[in-house]
Write a protein that holds these residues in place. Sequence first.
Motif, PDB file in Angstrom:
ATOM      1  N   UNK A  53     -12.204  -5.261  -2.789  1.00  0.00           N
ATOM      2  CA  UNK A  53     -10.492  -5.181  -2.070  1.00  0.00           C
ATOM      3  C   UNK A  53     -10.598  -5.769  -0.726  1.00  0.00           C
ATOM      4  N   UNK A  54      -9.164  -6.650  -1.040  1.00  0.00           N
ATOM      5  CA  UNK A  54      -9.145  -6.711   0.830  1.00  0.00           C
ATOM      6  C   UNK A  54      -7.122  -6.172   1.048  1.00  0.00           C
ATOM      7  N   UNK A  55      -7.395  -5.985   2.187  1.00  0.00           N
ATOM      8  CA  UNK A  55      -6.999  -4.879   2.898  1.00  0.00           C
ATOM      9  C   UNK A  55      -5.619  -5.692   4.330  1.00  0.00           C
ATOM     10  N   UNK A 111       1.077  -1.348  -0.428  1.00  0.00           N
ATOM     11  CA  UNK A 111      -0.061  -0.239  -0.028  1.00  0.00           C
ATOM     12  C   UNK A 111       0.489   0.802   0.057  1.00  0.00           C
ATOM     13  N   UNK A 112       0.956   2.146  -0.695  1.00  0.00           N
ATOM     14  CA  UNK A 112       0.890   3.513  -0.945  1.00  0.00           C
ATOM     15  C   UNK A 112       2.731   3.444  -1.556  1.00  0.00           C
ATOM     16  N   UNK A 113       3.003   2.135  -2.261  1.00  0.00           N
ATOM     17  CA  UNK A 113       3.817   2.484  -2.693  1.00  0.00           C
ATOM     18  C   UNK A 113       3.305   1.842  -4.738  1.00  0.00           C
ATOM     19  N   UNK A 114       4.404   1.397  -5.449  1.00  0.00           N
ATOM     20  CA  UNK A 114       3.908   0.416  -6.403  1.00  0.00           C
ATOM     21  C   UNK A 114       4.962  -1.802  -6.557  1.00  0.00           C
ATOM     22  N   UNK A 115       5.766  -1.207  -5.460  1.00  0.00           N
ATOM     23  CA  UNK A 115       6.193  -2.530  -5.617  1.00  0.00           C
ATOM     24  C   UNK A 115       4.590  -3.968  -4.426  1.00  0.00           C
ATOM     25  N   UNK A 171      -2.602  -4.282  -0.361  1.00  0.00           N
ATOM     26  CA  UNK A 171      -3.499  -4.354  -0.916  1.00  0.00           C
ATOM     27  C   UNK A 171      -3.641  -5.519  -2.055  1.00  0.00           C
ATOM     28  N   UNK A 172      -4.327  -6.715  -2.017  1.00  0.00           N
ATOM     29  CA  UNK A 172      -5.115  -7.691  -3.601  1.00  0.00           C
ATOM     30  C   UNK A 172      -6.549  -7.000  -3.791  1.00  0.00           C
ATOM     31  N   UNK A 173      -5.747  -7.351  -5.580  1.00  0.00           N
ATOM     32  CA  UNK A 173      -7.092  -6.342  -6.139  1.00  0.00           C
ATOM     33  C   UNK A 173      -7.009  -7.176  -6.977  1.00  0.00           C
ATOM     34  N   UNK A 222      -0.003 -15.890   4.059  1.00  0.00           N
ATOM     35  CA  UNK A 222      -0.654 -15.372   4.338  1.00  0.00           C
ATOM     36  C   UNK A 222      -2.041 -15.611   3.155  1.00  0.00           C
ATOM     37  N   UNK A 223      -3.014 -16.013   3.378  1.00  0.00           N
ATOM     38  CA  UNK A 223      -3.484 -16.733   2.541  1.00  0.00           C
ATOM     39  C   UNK A 223      -5.100 -15.879   2.800  1.00  0.00           C
ATOM     40  N   UNK A 224      -5.422 -15.420   1.825  1.00  0.00           N
ATOM     41  CA  UNK A 224      -6.442 -14.781   1.703  1.00  0.00           C
ATOM     42  C   UNK A 224      -7.891 -15.158   0.930  1.00  0.00           C
ATOM     43  N   UNK A 225      -8.434 -15.160   1.371  1.00  0.00           N
ATOM     44  CA  UNK A 225      -9.989 -15.394   0.582  1.00  0.00           C
ATOM     45  C   UNK A 225     -11.073 -13.719  -0.258  1.00  0.00           C
TER      46      UNK A 225
END
Length: 975
Positions: free
Chosen positions: A78-80, A45-49, A70-72, A88-91
């Motif tokens: 969107x998930x933060x 978040x807040x970067x281009x990385x 940030x997952x988009x 970190x697994x994300x649903x």
Amino acid sequence: MYKILLVMAMLCPLFAFAQNNRNITGTVTDAATGETLIGVSVVQKGTTNGTMTDVDGKYSINVPENSTLVFTYLGFNTVEIKASSSTIDVKMQEQTRALDEVIVIGYGTQRKADITTAVASVSAEEWENRPIMSAQQALQGKASGVQVVQPSGKPGVGIQVRVRGATSLNAGNDPIYVVDGIITNDISNISPSDIENMQILKDASSAAIYGSRAANGVVLITTKRGAKGKAQVDISMYAGFSNITKNIKTLNTKEYYNLMEEIGLSVDRTNHNYTNWAKEMYGTGYQQNYQASVSGSTDKTSYYVSGNYQQEKGVISPAEYDRFSFRSNISSEVTSWLKINTNMSFARNTRMDATDNANSGRGGIIMSIINTPPSMPIWDVDNPGQYATNPYQSSWENPYAQANTYDKNREYRFMGNLELDFTILEGLHFKPRFSADFTSHTWDKFIDPIKTGYGRQANGRGEHADDDYLTWQSENILSYNKKFNESHNFGFVGGATFQRYRHNNAYMSVEDFVKGTTYETMTLNMANKINNATTSKDGNSLISYLARVQYDYESRYLFTANFRTDGSSKLYHKWAYFPSASAGWRFSSEKFFEPLTNVVDDAKLRIGWGRIGNQGGIGSYDSYDKYNISKQETSGEGPAVTPGKLGNRDLKWEKTTQYNAGFDFSFFNSRLIAEIDAYYKKTTDLLLETKLPSSTGISFPMRNDGEMVNKGFEFNLNGKILTGSFKWDANLNMSFNKNKLSKLGLTKRIYTANIESTNDDIIIVKEGLPLGSFYGYISEGVDPETGDIMYRDLDGNGQITPDDKTVIGDAQPDFTFGFTHNLSWKNFTLSAFFNGSYGNDIFNATRIDSEGMFDSKNQSTTVLNRWVRPGMITDVPRAGNLQNSWASTRFVEDGSFIRLKSLTLSYNFDPKICRLFAASKLNIYGTVNNLFTLTKYRGYDPELSWTSGNAAQLGIDMGTYPQARTFIFGFNLTF
């Protein structure tokens, strides 16, 4: 010792970096199905990385401790998540709140939930697996209030788009298109695969920011950009074939001879030849499309580069169209306060024409197929190498000769812009933009000096034209957006635009060619005689100033105001002012609405008013007198100069004022979304050509002389009927529009759309009537005693005269609609798209020449039921009487239809299979276009328009090239 200390000192920053950074890995899945998601953007978040998930839904990223990931992913919320562990697994939940979508508006963007105007949005997802040849086709049946008609089935034909009805007679009715900020009237150069989304600004309050060019609506087109993460390669391809869905049966040779003798023409019954012209001429068409693109983004630069090739061959030769196109979109963050955006496209279009919407004597190939005598062979047996000529009408070519005419258009087009985005302060941007649109168009026509009768008369005929069009535009836009106290949102846009248009034309017509000339070798210098040679040039300029203010309080109370002023060199009164205002109230946020929020999660009222202008379809110099210049026999005195077209020193803007009121509703957590609008649109100071008596010898001047009203109601419903492993999405939109010419000044009646065979004008333009009003006699059937059509004697004088003519039909539909279903199960998706119209009439002028029985033309088998004896009851009159073919209700038919426009079955391969060949996604599909049409109309196709350039000439079928049924197979592949 000091060396050791020095090395340790140098390594300290690395140790610190290693201690402060953490490598995060994990898997991203769909919360509903558990399937892994490919291509999810994962950014610090807040970067281009950032990075993207691979074919297994896995990702790996190195970020500082305590940073936020940030997952988009398109279509998902969107998930933060804080980077608090190494795994970190994300649903991700599928996005259901469509109103949170950010859409493009004039000179900016806005959250859809905060829109106060009538704006329709069409996403590329809606046609991803539906093969289309032009961007306008993607709009058909997808947006309420937008009527899209394909006036002919010819490859490469222009698509007619009407936003909330026609507003003008002569100044044009097509919307303007804004492609990545470039304003144009033609988007035939754009590959639909390059488009990300389209927004249609339907009402005046949304379109007024474009002022003078917005009277007919605005279509904003955003092309694709590179996404953050690794480079992505997309390849798509489809191919298919097409055939006609309906045929009009015609008389065989024996039946034709019987009819000719009844009419009184002599025939040679020893000639037993039979040519089924429909079977000979209608063939199998084909389509093919290839698209490849590379996109991605580095820390500072995003890019999208694509190439496309499309080709379509019609079911009747020589109709064919192909297009090569190339696009490059690049955005770069040069510094923290400067971004540069560039968009460039190049296209080459080629179209071979086959004349339609004309009778057989005028080269209409469809009518020639119907009307050419069946006794004629294709080739002249006595003159090898020549097409057979019509024994009754020597100037009428047979269909093969018509198709042998070489009629080719070739166009090279470049569109490009450069935009600088200066960040002056937080939220304050200055965006100067320069764009250019250049087209080089050539046209060649050649009639063979040997094969065709018309060509033999002049030993070959040739025509050539060159046209160059250049439009450049400079825009300077200042914008400011700020949020105060977490409740007040304020936005401002202001600026000035300058546009310059130039057109150059050169034309030459020749005949009498060198022996052996063919269209492959033809150049104009090979001809002996010049019939005509001209050059011309014209140009115009437009200067504009614009401003917009937006405000909302907690997204509950919303307000927008626009103002624009335009000055046009086309008009004597150059300047006009175009204001608008709109407001919205999200009453679902009020306390009194709380009991309903478990059912209705969003509800908003919108109202708007605005004035917009039009001057697009008139000439650059219609304010001034024009003169005709002709050659004189005597030299040394110069050419003869005579009065041509009168100018009008009082010419001013055509203006359209529109009121709009609408509701937006979202039910059951956005499972059902409804948009409802009602509008009233009035055009004043209509720009139209005045009719003068031909005896004056002077052409019609343009003047402001009339008023027109469009009013209507429209709605759009989107529903997620079923979710989970089996999904069912549906969309229904309907549009009701009433058109009326409410006032005409100097010329109280205008007659147009002449049918050559009977010399009837079948369209009347008159106060109180809608455009497309058919004019003629009321037919009361066939007199059983005489076999003639009985026409109603309206004035009761005992005679049938032109005074008995009246309005006999209306080409305007009561409503149009589009209906889409998407059914998904596991990896399969079935999509069905229906469109249609109801309540519109069609004047089937084809039947005048195919059922008239007044000359040597072949006829349809309908005439086998013609009247032949007194007392016979039939609806087909006797042969040999032209009066029976007068324009009347006999030829007016119900044009209502419902069509399965597209049926697509697609399959998405499992990511594990894609991984075997290093791909991330593979989709294959099969599509059938125009599978079936339900209609009472007796002609080839109920979806038609005689000429797209004349607003009044609607719903006339005079040998329109039919739309074909197409079977297509293709795939979309992503690496």
